[in-house]
Design an enzyme around this catalytic site. Sequence first.
Site, PDB file in Angstrom:
ATOM      1  N   ASP A  67      45.711  32.697  26.444  1.00 54.84           N
ATOM      2  CA  ASP A  67      44.893  33.895  26.641  1.00 54.84           C
ATOM      3  C   ASP A  67      45.715  35.165  26.430  1.00 54.84           C
ATOM      4  OD1 ASP A  67      46.440  33.425  28.897  1.00 54.84           O
ATOM      5  OD2 ASP A  67      44.768  33.359  30.292  1.00 54.84           O
ATOM      6  N   ASN A 135      40.957  31.430  42.851  1.00 52.97           N
ATOM      7  CA  ASN A 135      39.516  31.127  42.816  1.00 52.97           C
ATOM      8  C   ASN A 135      39.197  29.936  41.897  1.00 52.97           C
ATOM      9  OD1 ASN A 135      39.940  32.169  40.285  1.00 52.97           O
ATOM     10  ND2 ASN A 135      38.400  33.786  40.417  1.00 52.97           N
ATOM     11  N   HIS A 137      40.226  29.667  38.735  1.00 56.77           N
ATOM     12  CA  HIS A 137      40.155  29.955  37.297  1.00 56.77           C
ATOM     13  C   HIS A 137      41.299  29.268  36.556  1.00 56.77           C
ATOM     14  CE1 HIS A 137      42.601  33.935  37.730  1.00 56.77           C
ATOM     15  NE2 HIS A 137      43.366  33.062  37.116  1.00 56.77           N
ATOM     16  N   GLU A 142      36.686  32.458  34.492  1.00 56.99           N
ATOM     17  CA  GLU A 142      36.378  32.739  35.890  1.00 56.99           C
ATOM     18  C   GLU A 142      35.217  31.853  36.350  1.00 56.99           C
ATOM     19  OE1 GLU A 142      38.238  34.592  37.592  1.00 56.99           O
ATOM     20  OE2 GLU A 142      39.244  35.920  36.186  1.00 56.99           O
TER      21      GLU A 142
HETATM   22  C1  F6R Z   1      47.812  32.846  32.349  1.00 55.54           C
HETATM   23  C2  F6R Z   1      46.597  32.235  32.865  1.00 55.54           C
HETATM   24  C3  F6R Z   1      46.122  32.390  34.258  1.00 55.54           C
HETATM   25  C4  F6R Z   1      47.188  31.994  35.290  1.00 55.54           C
HETATM   26  C5  F6R Z   1      46.637  32.080  36.717  1.00 55.54           C
HETATM   27  C6  F6R Z   1      47.728  31.838  37.733  1.00 55.54           C
HETATM   28  O1  F6R Z   1      48.004  32.552  30.975  1.00 55.54           O
HETATM   29  O2  F6R Z   1      45.960  31.593  32.105  1.00 55.54           O
HETATM   30  O3  F6R Z   1      44.971  31.608  34.455  1.00 55.54           O
HETATM   31  O4  F6R Z   1      47.610  30.694  35.020  1.00 55.54           O
HETATM   32  O5  F6R Z   1      46.060  33.326  36.932  1.00 55.54           O
HETATM   33  O6  F6R Z   1      48.646  32.892  37.654  1.00 55.54           O
HETATM   34  P1  F6R Z   1      50.051  32.849  38.407  1.00 55.54           P
HETATM   35  O7  F6R Z   1      50.822  31.760  37.772  1.00 55.54           O
HETATM   36  O8  F6R Z   1      50.659  34.198  38.159  1.00 55.54           O
HETATM   37  O9  F6R Z   1      49.746  32.578  39.842  1.00 55.54           O
END
Ligand code: F6R
Length: 246
Positions: A67, A135, A137, A142
Amino acid sequence: MKLLVLDSYEEMSRVAGEAVLATVKANPHAVLGLATGSTPIGLYEHLIEEKKKNGTDYTGVTCINLDEYAGLGEDHDQSYAYFMKKHLFLGLGIEKGQTYIENDLAENGEEECLRYDAVLEKYPRDIQILGIGSNGHIAFNEPGTPFDKTTHRVALTEGTIRDNSRFFRSVDEVPKYAYTMGPKSIMGSKKILILASGEGKAKAIQELVEGTEITPDFPAGILRNHPDCTVIVDKGAASLLQERCV
Ligand code: F6R
């Protein structure tokens, strides 16, 4: 789904890193699906340290990111393109031509999503690294994202903007839109590793491992349908699990 509970973030990162290394050693032309965020940084450090010691060659691999924020530009220090260069590609000697990420400055968002879907089709991923949001995701999918979505442009939720604001000077600077592989694109990887560290992720990991329903309200839940998915967590992220397999 397989579950590995490790004692610490460092152990979690080492075990996940060894799984990526095994993929590259088995096939020097492996296609790696990569994530950003704080969780995989230790894994990336493990790969860089290992390369320093053993000289593992990454010149044949292809890297495909999950992403990207919309509108920052690849040289912005919070863009995911910049993150990947800083935390992984420079350390492993991976050139820009070996990497793919959504073009966040594309003029036509729909065309950009189609272009990225074609990239995913051309380079089937051998392994996909994922983090998880509190959450549930995965990537920027989301809660509520239909499971059959491929690459798409999303409006970020207030919660995600707040969570990610720690990387910006203020919450107002966090982009409001992003590009992301969809749940269907993520499921297309041959193997998936989903990593989580710390108690802030414990509820999401409990739902992922012990939840009973698979619905778009909890995007990561779809991973339970994947034939080769491993959940790799530290003790904090595992703290709400009834049973732990090590
Ligand atoms: C990043 C991504 C997000 C993160 C998620 C957890 O490429 O796809 O879904 O994996 O937000 O983020 P951290 O690792 O910072 O807790």
